[in-house]
Design a protein around this motif. Structure first.
Motif, PDB file in Angstrom:
ATOM      1  N   MET A   1       0.838  -1.195   0.000  1.00 60.09           N
ATOM      2  CA  MET A   1       0.000   0.000   0.000  1.00 60.09           C
ATOM      3  C   MET A   1       0.881   1.257   0.000  1.00 60.09           C
ATOM      4  O   MET A   1       1.854   1.344   0.750  1.00 60.09           O
ATOM      5  CB  MET A   1      -0.874   0.026   1.251  1.00 60.09           C
ATOM      6  N   PRO A   2       0.523   2.239  -0.817  1.00 60.80           N
ATOM      7  CA  PRO A   2       1.287   3.483  -0.796  1.00 60.80           C
ATOM      8  C   PRO A   2       0.971   4.292   0.463  1.00 60.80           C
ATOM      9  O   PRO A   2      -0.074   4.108   1.092  1.00 60.80           O
ATOM     10  CB  PRO A   2       0.792   4.210  -2.050  1.00 60.80           C
ATOM     11  N   LYS A   3       1.888   5.163   0.800  1.00 57.81           N
ATOM     12  CA  LYS A   3       1.669   6.025   1.949  1.00 57.81           C
ATOM     13  C   LYS A   3       0.604   7.065   1.613  1.00 57.81           C
ATOM     14  O   LYS A   3       0.474   7.480   0.469  1.00 57.81           O
ATOM     15  CB  LYS A   3       2.962   6.729   2.338  1.00 57.81           C
ATOM     16  N   LEU A   4      -0.143   7.491   2.641  1.00 53.53           N
ATOM     17  CA  LEU A   4      -1.142   8.534   2.456  1.00 53.53           C
ATOM     18  C   LEU A   4      -0.468   9.901   2.534  1.00 53.53           C
ATOM     19  O   LEU A   4       0.363  10.136   3.407  1.00 53.53           O
ATOM     20  CB  LEU A   4      -2.216   8.433   3.538  1.00 53.53           C
ATOM     21  N   LYS A   5      -0.827  10.778   1.617  1.00 54.73           N
ATOM     22  CA  LYS A   5      -0.272  12.120   1.635  1.00 54.73           C
ATOM     23  C   LYS A   5      -1.137  13.027   2.514  1.00 54.73           C
ATOM     24  O   LYS A   5      -2.363  12.935   2.500  1.00 54.73           O
ATOM     25  CB  LYS A   5      -0.215  12.693   0.221  1.00 54.73           C
TER      26      LYS A   5
END
Length: 65
Positions: free
Chosen positions: A1-5
């Motif tokens: 999962m990508p990091k949340l900005k």
């Protein structure tokens, strides 16, 4: 999962306290101050807390939880 900005506008406006509350500044203090009473301007200077209704939304914008 990508990091949340984090929303860049939210990180400029909100600060987390040690107890988990979210501090914010009051609106209506930037311009057109001549028609506002001194008492109103003084009260707008103080910081406030984000209400429980909006807390979930602000935490989401700050990429916390």
């Amino acid at each position: 999962m990508p990091k949340l900005k984090t929303k860049s506008g939210a990180k400029k406006r909100f600060v987390l306290t040690g107890s988990g509350k979210i501090k914010r500044k009051h609106a209506f203090k930037s311009h057109i101050l001549t028609k506002k009473e001194t008492k109103q301007k003084r009260n707008l200077t103080q910081t406030g807390l984000v209400s429980q209704v909006d807390k979930k939304s602000v935490l989401k914008q700050l990429a916390i939880k």
